[in-house]
Design a protein around this motif. Structure first.
Motif, mmCIF file in Angstrom:
data_model
loop_
_atom_site.group_PDB
_atom_site.id
_atom_site.type_symbol
_atom_site.label_atom_id
_atom_site.label_comp_id
_atom_site.label_asym_id
_atom_site.label_seq_id
_atom_site.Cartn_x
_atom_site.Cartn_y
_atom_site.Cartn_z
ATOM 1 N N ILE A 61 0.845 -1.204 0.000
ATOM 2 C CA ILE A 61 0.000 0.000 0.000
ATOM 3 C C ILE A 61 0.874 1.245 0.000
ATOM 4 O O ILE A 61 0.634 2.195 -0.748
ATOM 5 N N ALA A 62 1.909 1.241 0.822
ATOM 6 C CA ALA A 62 2.801 2.400 0.929
ATOM 7 C C ALA A 62 3.502 2.687 -0.391
ATOM 8 O O ALA A 62 3.710 3.850 -0.758
ATOM 9 N N GLN A 63 3.843 1.638 -1.116
ATOM 10 C CA GLN A 63 4.536 1.809 -2.398
ATOM 11 C C GLN A 63 3.678 2.587 -3.396
ATOM 12 O O GLN A 63 4.203 3.341 -4.220
ATOM 13 N N GLN A 64 2.361 2.422 -3.320
ATOM 14 C CA GLN A 64 1.461 3.135 -4.224
ATOM 15 C C GLN A 64 1.527 4.649 -3.998
ATOM 16 O O GLN A 64 1.218 5.422 -4.895
ATOM 17 N N ASN A 66 4.386 6.112 -2.702
ATOM 18 C CA ASN A 66 5.813 6.443 -2.585
ATOM 19 C C ASN A 66 6.204 6.818 -1.163
ATOM 20 O O ASN A 66 7.020 7.723 -0.935
ATOM 21 N N VAL A 67 5.607 6.136 -0.206
ATOM 22 C CA VAL A 67 5.926 6.358 1.202
ATOM 23 C C VAL A 67 6.892 5.265 1.655
ATOM 24 O O VAL A 67 6.599 4.080 1.506
ATOM 25 N N PRO A 68 8.039 5.634 2.204
ATOM 26 C CA PRO A 68 9.003 4.624 2.650
ATOM 27 C C PRO A 68 8.519 3.862 3.874
ATOM 28 O O PRO A 68 7.739 4.365 4.681
ATOM 29 N N ILE A 69 9.016 2.646 3.977
ATOM 30 C CA ILE A 69 8.711 1.756 5.091
ATOM 31 C C ILE A 69 9.951 1.597 5.960
ATOM 32 O O ILE A 69 11.061 1.481 5.456
ATOM 33 N N LEU A 70 9.741 1.586 7.269
ATOM 34 C CA LEU A 70 10.791 1.183 8.190
ATOM 35 C C LEU A 70 10.292 -0.062 8.911
ATOM 36 O O LEU A 70 9.237 -0.027 9.558
ATOM 37 N N TRP A 71 11.036 -1.148 8.748
ATOM 38 C CA TRP A 71 10.577 -2.409 9.318
ATOM 39 C C TRP A 71 10.757 -2.412 10.830
ATOM 40 O O TRP A 71 11.791 -2.025 11.354
ATOM 41 N N ARG A 72 9.717 -2.847 11.479
ATOM 42 C CA ARG A 72 9.682 -2.859 12.939
ATOM 43 C C ARG A 72 9.986 -4.262 13.453
ATOM 44 O O ARG A 72 9.417 -5.246 12.996
ATOM 45 N N ASP A 73 10.872 -4.353 14.420
ATOM 46 C CA ASP A 73 11.167 -5.630 15.049
ATOM 47 C C ASP A 73 9.916 -6.151 15.754
ATOM 48 O O ASP A 73 9.120 -5.369 16.281
ATOM 49 N N GLU A 74 9.756 -7.462 15.762
ATOM 50 C CA GLU A 74 8.547 -8.043 16.358
ATOM 51 C C GLU A 74 8.412 -7.695 17.837
ATOM 52 O O GLU A 74 7.303 -7.668 18.377
ATOM 53 N N SER A 75 9.513 -7.409 18.488
ATOM 54 C CA SER A 75 9.451 -7.021 19.899
ATOM 55 C C SER A 75 8.765 -5.674 20.083
ATOM 56 O O SER A 75 8.319 -5.332 21.186
#
Length: 223
Positions: A61-64, A66-75
């Motif tokens: 969804i973010a790619q549509q 052009n919003v960058p993603i920061l991956w969140r650790d499961e913790s």
């Protein structure tokens, strides 16, 4: 020439909602819930935006947009993870230094269009390091002790219109200084309060009933 303040918008949108399965990607008014916050960020604020997530669907969804993603650790993606910790994690992963941080929660998909502009002006006027949006509480609240109800915010027989005004965080917008957020806080000891007197403020989606209420409000009111 004085440059405009730099603002980073953070949208925390994890996977794993238990009360509404796939909540952040479930269509609300025809588009995934998280998209409403993305659109508000781009159309009503218009500054750098990032999404903190652990969900591949949200990445698509973010790619549509052009919003960058920061991956969140499961913790940092549990039911009990404070939003301030997610924000601190985003800042730690971001090279650029900003003046202010804005948090838009996907669970508040309906926001007045002029809200951010008015909030930012109020923050600067008060020379505050943070601002939260609030709503008026009009309920008679009490406690239950050993099965006995005890009024807490009023006295029995007191009229509702005579109650002392009390307010609650409605979650529509969190705005704070970069330094405050970097130190793991979104709200300081003396936050500026912005009263939102709009039906949108009654929407905060956590349950199926909340979802139905949000749909009703979105059909009955427009901003």
């Amino acid at each position: 020439m004085i440059s405009a303040p730099s603002i980073l918008i953070i949208i925390p949108a994890r996977a794993g909602s238990k009360r509404i399965k796939g909540k952040n990607t479930k269509p609300f008014n025809g588009i995934p819930l998280v998209e409403h916050s993305i659109r508000y960020a781009q159309h009503c604020i218009g500054t750098d935006t990032v999404i903190s997530t652990n969900d591949k669907q949200i990445e698509l969804i973010a790619q549509q947009y052009n919003v960058p993603i920061l991956w969140r650790d499961e913790s940092l993606a549990t039911d009990h993870t404070p939003t301030r910790e997610v924000v601190k994690d985003v800042i730690a992963q971001t090279d650029k230094i900003y003046d202010y941080i804005v948090v838009l929660q996907p669970t508040n998909p309906l926001r007045p269009k002029k809200m951010f502009k008015e909030a930012f002006e109020l923050l600067q006027e008060k020379q505050s390091d943070c601002l939260i949006t609030v709503s008026l509480n009009q309920h008679k609240l009490g406690k239950i002790e050993h099965s006995t109800f005890k009024p807490f915010t009023y006295e029995f027989g007191q009229r509702s219109q005579d109650l002392e005004p009390l307010y609650y965080e409605n979650g529509l917008l969190y705005l704070c200084s970069y330094d405050l957020a970097k130190n793991g806080k979104l709200i300081s000891e003396k936050p500026t309060a912005m009263l939102i007197d709009h039906p949108y403020a009654s929407v905060d989606i956590d349950t199926e009933l909340d979802w139905k209420w949000a749909e009703l409000i979105s059909k009955e009111y427009y901003d």
